[in-house]
Structures are given as C-alpha cells and as structure tokens.
Design a protein around this motif. Sequence first.
Motif, mmCIF file in Angstrom:
data_model
loop_
_atom_site.group_PDB
_atom_site.id
_atom_site.type_symbol
_atom_site.label_atom_id
_atom_site.label_comp_id
_atom_site.label_asym_id
_atom_site.label_seq_id
_atom_site.Cartn_x
_atom_site.Cartn_y
_atom_site.Cartn_z
ATOM 1 N N LEU A 126 0.836 -1.202 0.000
ATOM 2 C CA LEU A 126 0.000 0.000 0.000
ATOM 3 C C LEU A 126 0.871 1.252 0.000
ATOM 4 C CD1 LEU A 126 -2.792 -0.887 2.597
ATOM 5 C CD2 LEU A 126 -2.762 -1.283 0.130
ATOM 6 N N ASP A 128 -0.648 4.378 0.468
ATOM 7 C CA ASP A 128 -1.329 5.393 1.264
ATOM 8 C C ASP A 128 -2.082 4.732 2.413
ATOM 9 O OD1 ASP A 128 -1.247 8.132 -0.419
ATOM 10 O OD2 ASP A 128 -1.497 6.453 -1.806
ATOM 11 N N PHE A 129 -1.578 4.923 3.616
ATOM 12 C CA PHE A 129 -2.290 4.409 4.780
ATOM 13 C C PHE A 129 -1.963 5.254 6.000
ATOM 14 C CE2 PHE A 129 1.746 2.109 4.993
ATOM 15 C CZ PHE A 129 2.039 2.074 6.346
ATOM 16 N N GLU A 237 -5.849 4.343 1.914
ATOM 17 C CA GLU A 237 -6.406 3.061 1.481
ATOM 18 C C GLU A 237 -6.887 2.237 2.667
ATOM 19 O OE1 GLU A 237 -3.874 1.257 -1.916
ATOM 20 O OE2 GLU A 237 -2.560 2.711 -0.925
ATOM 21 N N THR A 270 -13.688 3.697 4.555
ATOM 22 C CA THR A 270 -12.331 3.172 4.384
ATOM 23 C C THR A 270 -12.162 1.959 5.287
ATOM 24 O OG1 THR A 270 -11.504 5.402 3.949
ATOM 25 C CG2 THR A 270 -9.872 3.753 4.604
#
Length: 301
Positions: A126, A128-129, A237, A270
């Motif tokens: 990932l 974007d976290f 994400e 989300t």
Amino acid sequence: MSRQAHVLTFEINTYFTRYALFSNGRMGIPGTIATPNTDLDAFYDALIQVVRKTAVPLDGIAISAPGFIDTDTQTALTAGALKILTKEQIGKELARRLGQDIPTWIENDANCAAMAERMTGNAQKLDDFVLITLDVGMGGALFLDGKLRRGKDWRAAELGMMIINYDSVGALPLHDFVSTAKLTEWYADEFNTDKGEVLPSTLFRQLDNPRVRAIVERWVNYVAVGIFNIVASVDPEVVLIGGSISREPQLIPMIESALNTFRDWKPFKTKIKRCRHSGNAGLIGAYYAFMEEVGVPELGK
C-alpha cells in the motif's frame, strides 16, 4: 562463505527499553532493560552494556524513539517524557561513546510501526495508509504517496492534537478524550471506584453490562470522530489501529459501527484494520528504516 549482517535495534520507551538483534533480516529473541530516564550518562551506559554483550560484530544500530525526530540531522528534537534526550543525537552519541565507527539510524516510534506494517504487516504493497495508536492519547503515522510523511518540522501525524468539542470544552485536543486513561476515568466515576484499579482493556470483556457498554461506546465514538477527520483529510487506502488495546476483538467492530452512524461516512468509507505487529513493531520498523535509509554494504567473503 559470507558472514551474516547484524543490526542491533532499540525501542526506547519512558520506563523500559527493548532490543533485538537482526541477523540477515531475521529478528532474534527480544530483551528488555529499564530505561534510565533521569540521568543521561546512565542512559547511554545501559545501551552500551547491551551492545557489548552482543557477541557479534555489528553492521548497524537502529533506534525507535518517541517525540519529534529530525531524521536529516538524526536529532531528537523532543523525546516524549524522556526530557534528558531532548536535542540528543542518540545514535551518533552512542557510537561515539562506544568508540566505534558504526552506522546508526533513529526514527520516531510511530513511524517505525508504520514501516513494520508496510514491509511485513497489514499495509504491504500500500502506498497510502494511516496508522493510529491508542494509548496515552492518539498517536500515529502517515504513509502517503509511498513514503513516510514527516512534515517540515518533523511533527506530522500528531493526530491526537485535533481540537473537537470546542463549544463545550474549549481547545482541548482529542488526546483528552481517546486516551485509555480517559476510559478508566469514566469507569471509575460511574462505579465510584479507584481508577488505579481499572485495566482499560478489561472493559471490553464486560460489554454485557449496559453501564460498561455505554462507557466504552462513548469512548469509541471519540475514536471514530478522530478516524473520520483523518480519513476526510488524507483519503488513505486503510486505517490501521495499534496500541495494546487494539488486541481486543470487539474494538474494530465497535469503531466500524460508530463510523456507520455518521451521516457523511458513506462516501469516505475506508477499511479499518488492526496492526499485525504490536509488541515488536518498534523493533521491526527500526530495522526496516535503517535498511532503507542506511543499509548494510555487501559483506566480503
């Protein structure tokens, strides 16, 4: 045969420091020492003792520490409650006191946790976290566009500093409502008991008691408010939840239920997941941060 690469990692906390030796990427059995938190020389002496009892040549030392960490200069601008470490270049000073020219790297503890999740945890692949820790407040880390977001003054992801309830309580930060201490305080007030006798995580095992459930739901609602604000700001994400209370099975479902009651959650919805690495996140993340930022030269045969 080439020898193994050895990196010693430290996870510094206010009252205890954990350490582990990584050999070719594999973590050994962690150890723990008390953190000398009032005397700087005693602090470094404690770390030096750990280094010296490591019976292998070290290729690096990686450090996870609380506070605002300037990774450009490798300086702890602050170190949480460890006031003795303010303005210290901990890794460089440790190497100097050891008398060894050994590479070091120091990184903020929440950022280390994010690195651990990105490399071998629940955020693999990932870009974007958000990682949120629930303990003495709401801490966290932002991993955006494929890299840690540290901020211009190394203060990014101070998630618990968001101000809510301004009309009723003024400029109090979210920390004051989502700390596990607040959960304990509300329980103690409701049941007229000493809050020192209450372990926050145990309240999640008393949810069949309506009075306890109301306390926990009140606390979870504040956590959900923080998560909503963060998601609306950075559009990650996934949101990962860490901290010792994240191990309680009911926590994530209760957070999701709270978020689903928010009018505007649907378009921002989300995934909410717990961190894979909890107890060893600082050690694992410090190792990966070291390998990414410093690395180990190819070892000769």
